[in-house]
Design an enzyme around this catalytic site. Structure first.
Site, mmCIF file in Angstrom:
data_model
loop_
_atom_site.group_PDB
_atom_site.id
_atom_site.type_symbol
_atom_site.label_atom_id
_atom_site.label_comp_id
_atom_site.label_asym_id
_atom_site.label_seq_id
_atom_site.Cartn_x
_atom_site.Cartn_y
_atom_site.Cartn_z
ATOM 1 N N LYS A 110 -2.655 -0.583 3.886
ATOM 2 C CA LYS A 110 -1.286 -0.877 4.330
ATOM 3 C C LYS A 110 -0.282 -0.213 3.419
ATOM 4 O O LYS A 110 -0.389 -0.289 2.199
ATOM 5 C CB LYS A 110 -1.055 -2.396 4.298
ATOM 6 C CG LYS A 110 0.323 -2.814 4.760
ATOM 7 C CD LYS A 110 0.328 -3.179 6.217
ATOM 8 C CE LYS A 110 1.709 -3.376 6.789
ATOM 9 N NZ LYS A 110 2.396 -2.118 7.142
ATOM 10 N N SER A 163 6.061 -7.439 6.740
ATOM 11 C CA SER A 163 5.181 -6.616 7.576
ATOM 12 C C SER A 163 3.927 -7.399 7.948
ATOM 13 O O SER A 163 3.444 -7.352 9.076
ATOM 14 C CB SER A 163 4.723 -5.372 6.806
ATOM 15 O OG SER A 163 5.632 -4.321 6.975
ATOM 16 N N LYS A 187 -0.675 5.041 1.838
ATOM 17 C CA LYS A 187 0.679 5.592 1.952
ATOM 18 C C LYS A 187 0.611 6.910 2.698
ATOM 19 O O LYS A 187 -0.349 7.672 2.544
ATOM 20 C CB LYS A 187 1.273 5.829 0.563
ATOM 21 C CG LYS A 187 2.766 5.941 0.538
ATOM 22 C CD LYS A 187 3.394 4.561 0.448
ATOM 23 C CE LYS A 187 4.870 4.571 0.178
ATOM 24 N NZ LYS A 187 5.343 3.249 -0.235
ATOM 25 N N ASN A 240 20.686 -1.325 1.591
ATOM 26 C CA ASN A 240 20.048 -2.428 2.308
ATOM 27 C C ASN A 240 19.633 -3.567 1.355
ATOM 28 O O ASN A 240 20.025 -4.715 1.550
ATOM 29 C CB ASN A 240 18.852 -1.909 3.110
ATOM 30 C CG ASN A 240 18.139 -3.022 3.851
ATOM 31 O OD1 ASN A 240 17.340 -3.751 3.267
ATOM 32 N ND2 ASN A 240 18.441 -3.201 5.116
#
Ligand code: GLU
Length: 443
Positions: free
Chosen positions: A88, A370, A124, A239
């Site tokens: 992941k 996620s 990644k 963000n």
């Protein structure tokens, strides 16, 4: 002629510097692994296994550009370790990505996911491109091409990519669409951080900043008699910074400083965060906030009088040269690597300094979210925003206390050494992967 050779030297210089950076990032990651294995008293085989990724895929992605030319882009997917679950980690679109940086980032994901206590290994992806110079159509072709190219090695039970630098929910849904077409049915759980309208979750938009504030609140409650009224300075108002400011003020803290590249705003009485967010999103500049004191230097929040500092922009902003100006007793890191290792050691020598909560723990809100989205996708059952947020907060809280408890133990084991909270986080992360590999009979 002179012009060309000068340009050539300049280019060589850039390449050389970049090689140094690349080498040092992977080297740094391996050094972190080495130290964690040694500090945790783990067998050498753990280092041997984790110092190399399981699999590297290099792909070529041909895209017909708007000017009619065919350009071949190069991309990677690095699968580092899957002892704890499917690989992941995000996908980065950047002109300077290399395979080496991707390997280092994938290794980092194995550790981040392990510390987060979620059932994932690390991976990644990257594509060398400049998305800022591409049209939407070109970007869509590139995203779909990359998804097709890595399709044989990804899937909800195999490897689940997500966004990273310069990639976003729109790109994720193009990739899901492409993968689903190949399979012949909808496969939402193969990529995470999708748009909320299509199998994503609204919490994802603010999960990194939110997760970091959950940690800051737990830390203040454990170490500083409460979060309410604490003065927080935030460096960076993208963000992560905006949403950290939002949730911190919602939960009763006082945001005393914020900044972006336009400059900083300081107000010891507290900044009106919703107004600051509105100003930032409408004018792109924090400095247009109508109240408080304006400071031209964007680094100002790092050094103002405050209780908690949240560096939320980029790496290496606190260095051994400026660390003595930092007044906060607690640092929580939404950004990646904002404090250099030398600066961190100096901070811990300060009598009143409590902790620098490391990025690997503090900014895991994105990947933990996620995980929740993936669980929703696998079940085709969706929680509402509030319920999701509670689940995310519970996981972040658990991880904070687990890391602090591990830190106490590690300090007791090495009374003669300076053990940082970051050291403890890495030892806990590597140790969980070690135990998984041992149980599975890999080592
Ligand atoms: N790119 C983010 C990270 O580095 C998110 C990864 C993910 O959600 O898989 O943590």
């Amino acid at each position: 002629m002179i012009k060309t050779s000068r340009a050539k030297y300049k280019l060589l210089g850039v390449i050389y510097t970049w090689c140094l950076i690349v080498a040092s990032y992977l080297e740094w990651m391996l050094k972190v692994l080495r130290e964690a294995v040694d500090l945790g008293g783990m067998p050498e085989e753990v280092y041997t296994m984790l110092s190399k990724p399981d699999r590297i895929l290099t792909v070529k992605i041909p895209v017909r550009m708007d000017n009619g030319k065919l350009v071949i882009f190069e991309g990677y997917r690095v699968q580092h370790n899957n002892a704890l679950g499917p690989y992941k980690g995000g996908i980065r679109f950047h002109p300077e990505v290399t395979l080496e940086t991707d390997i280092a980032l994938a290794t980092g994901m194995t550790l981040k996911n392990s510390l987060a206590g979620i059932p994932y290994g690390g991976g990644k992806g990257a594509v060398r491109c400049n998305p800022k110079q591409m049209s939407m159509r070109e970007l869509e072709q590139l995203s779909r091409g990359y998804a097709r190219a890595i399709a044989p090695i990804i899937g909800p039970e195999k490897d689940i990519p997500a966004p990273d630098v310069n990639t976003n929910p729109q790109i994720m849904i193009w990739m899901v669409d492409e993968f689903s077409k190949l399979k012949g049915y909808n496969v939402p759980g193969v990529f995470t951080a999708k748009p909320p309208e299509l199998w994503g979750n609204p919490v994802r938009m603010y999960s990194t900043g939110f997760g970091a504030v959950v940690i800051a609140k737990e830390a203040a409650e454990r170490w500083m008699d409460g979060f309410e009224g604490k003065r927080i300075a935030i460096h960076g108002f993208g963000n992560a910074g905006q949403w950290a400011a939002y949730w911190a003020s919602k939960w009763g803290a006082k945001i005393v400083a914020i900044s972006d590249t336009s400059g900083a705003v300081y107000d010891p009485n507290g900044i009106d965060v919703e107004l600051a967010m509105k100003v930032k999103n409408e004018t792109r500049k924090v400095i247009n906030y109508p109240k408080g004191e304006k400071i031209p230097d964007p680094s100002a929040p790092l050094f103002v009088d405050c209780d908690i500092l949240m560096p939320s922009a980029i790496e290496n902003v606190i260095t051994k040269e400026n660390v003595n100006k930092v007044k906060a007793r607690l640092i929580v890191e939404p950004a990646n690597g904002p404090v250099t290792p030398e600066a961190e050691k100096i901070l811990y020598q300060r009598k009143d300094f409590i902790a620098d909560v490391p990025d690997i723990l503090a900014n895991a809100g994105g990947v933990v979210m996620s995980y929740l989205e993936w669980v929703e996708n696998l079940q085709w059952y969706f929680w509402d925003e509030e319920e999701t947020r509670q689940k995310l907060a519970a996981i972040m809280k658990r991880n904070f206390h687990k890391t602090v408890d591990g830190w106490e133990k590690l300090k007791a084991k090495h009374p003669d050494k300076l053990i940082t909270m970051r050291d403890a986080a890495f030892v806990i992360a590597v140790d969980r992967v070690y135990r998984a590999m041992k149980l599975r009979g890999w080592i």
